[in-house]
Scaffold this active site. Structure first.
Site, PDB file in Angstrom:
ATOM      1  N   GLU A  78       0.851  -1.189   0.000  1.00 44.80           N
ATOM      2  CA  GLU A  78       0.000   0.000   0.000  1.00 44.80           C
ATOM      3  C   GLU A  78       0.881   1.231   0.000  1.00 44.80           C
ATOM      4  O   GLU A  78       1.710   1.407   0.898  1.00 44.80           O
ATOM      5  CB  GLU A  78      -0.959   0.052   1.186  1.00 44.80           C
ATOM      6  CG  GLU A  78      -1.809   1.322   1.120  1.00 44.80           C
ATOM      7  CD  GLU A  78      -2.988   1.350   2.061  1.00 44.80           C
ATOM      8  OE1 GLU A  78      -3.732   2.350   2.026  1.00 44.80           O
ATOM      9  OE2 GLU A  78      -3.173   0.395   2.830  1.00 44.80           O
ATOM     10  N   ASP A 102      -2.953  12.223  -3.855  1.00 45.07           N
ATOM     11  CA  ASP A 102      -3.146  13.661  -4.011  1.00 45.07           C
ATOM     12  C   ASP A 102      -3.570  13.951  -5.453  1.00 45.07           C
ATOM     13  O   ASP A 102      -2.859  13.601  -6.392  1.00 45.07           O
ATOM     14  CB  ASP A 102      -1.836  14.379  -3.694  1.00 45.07           C
ATOM     15  CG  ASP A 102      -2.031  15.877  -3.476  1.00 45.07           C
ATOM     16  OD1 ASP A 102      -2.870  16.472  -4.184  1.00 45.07           O
ATOM     17  OD2 ASP A 102      -1.352  16.439  -2.613  1.00 45.07           O
ATOM     18  N   ASP A 119     -11.466  10.274  -5.503  1.00 49.62           N
ATOM     19  CA  ASP A 119     -12.742  10.982  -5.487  1.00 49.62           C
ATOM     20  C   ASP A 119     -12.694  12.225  -6.377  1.00 49.62           C
ATOM     21  O   ASP A 119     -13.535  13.105  -6.257  1.00 49.62           O
ATOM     22  CB  ASP A 119     -13.163  11.347  -4.056  1.00 49.62           C
ATOM     23  CG  ASP A 119     -12.124  12.177  -3.326  1.00 49.62           C
ATOM     24  OD1 ASP A 119     -11.018  12.381  -3.881  1.00 49.62           O
ATOM     25  OD2 ASP A 119     -12.391  12.624  -2.195  1.00 49.62           O
TER      26      ASP A 119
END
Length: 245
Positions: free
Chosen positions: A75, A150, A186
């Site tokens: 991750e 980001d 998102d």
């Protein structure tokens, strides 16, 4: 940053050695100062020696690092670690290697490791691009997660985003055939870019069945509080799950 996990980015202003085009202009983060709580500091002192792995420009023996043979998932940019700890707790048969540069995030995840008695997590506090290059060998991973990197939402900063063809090619080289790459964002325009980059990588195959190319959120990826709030406000979240072929 648009979610709790957004701690990774691509710093295009970082001058790197000209002989390595992957390193030139790419970093997996922008260093930001953050407050280290007393609990995080205690966790770093108590659990850091056992669960943190020092960066070294040499191949990492994952079996030795985890003390067993098991599927391994990387991750990149786990933020404060809540989702990472939740995934690791739900998948005890899998080992998770988290890479994060921010000390408060590392301390937060170590705190969760201690509170939940997790044994299948290890942490490298370093630039993920260098970890990929030097510590992880080809075909050593069964999967990789990059959740809410980001977005660099201003158009003039889009070039700083992490998900670019050269980075994805390097990452995919570390994943075994049949392994997976799971991204989530998102920001719709970043989702579009991610889909374009992953679809253009010949070693990857999209697992999504929808016409859009985006996947349903896998059950193992928990919703963060921030994400839940956004969904209630009508904000979108896009998951991409590709398989190495």
């Amino acid at each position: 940053m648009s979610t709790e996990n957004e701690h990774i980015s691509n710093d295009a202003g970082d001058e790197q050695a000209a002989e390595n085009p992957l390193r030139r202009g790419i970093r997996s983060f922008v260093l930001r100062q953050g407050h280290l709580s007393s609990g995080q500091a205690r966790a770093l002192e108590e659990f850091g020696p056992k669960f943190c792995i020092d960066y070294a420009p040499a191949a990492l023996d994952l079996d030795a690092a985890f003390g067993r043979q098991a599927p391994r998932v990387l991750e990149i940019g786990f933020g404060m670690g809540q989702a990472t700890a939740q995934i690791a707790a739900a998948r005890p048969e899998t080992d998770f290697l988290g890479v994060e540069v921010h000390t408060p995030g590392v301390g937060s995840l170590l705190k969760l490791i201690g509170e939940q008695s997790l044994t299948n997590l290890r942490i490298v506090q370093h630039d993920a691009v260098e970890v990929l290059e030097h510590m992880l060998t080809p075909d050593s991973l069964d999967g990789a997660h990059i959740f809410f990197p980001d977005p660099w939402h201003k158009k003039r900063h889009n070039k700083r985003r992490l998900i670019k063809p050269e980075f994805v090619k390097q990452l995919v080289s570390r994943i075994k055939t049949g392994g997976y790459l799971h991204l989530a964002t998102d920001w719709e325009d970043y989702a579009i870019q991610m889909l374009e980059v992953l679809s253009a990588e010949t070693a990857l195959q999209n697992t999504a069945t929808s016409e859009t190319g985006y996947a349903e959120r896998p059950d193992y990826r928990p919703l963060t509080k921030f994400e839940n709030r956004g969904i209630k406000l009508g904000h979108g979240v896009w998951d991409l799950v590709f398989k190495k072929i």
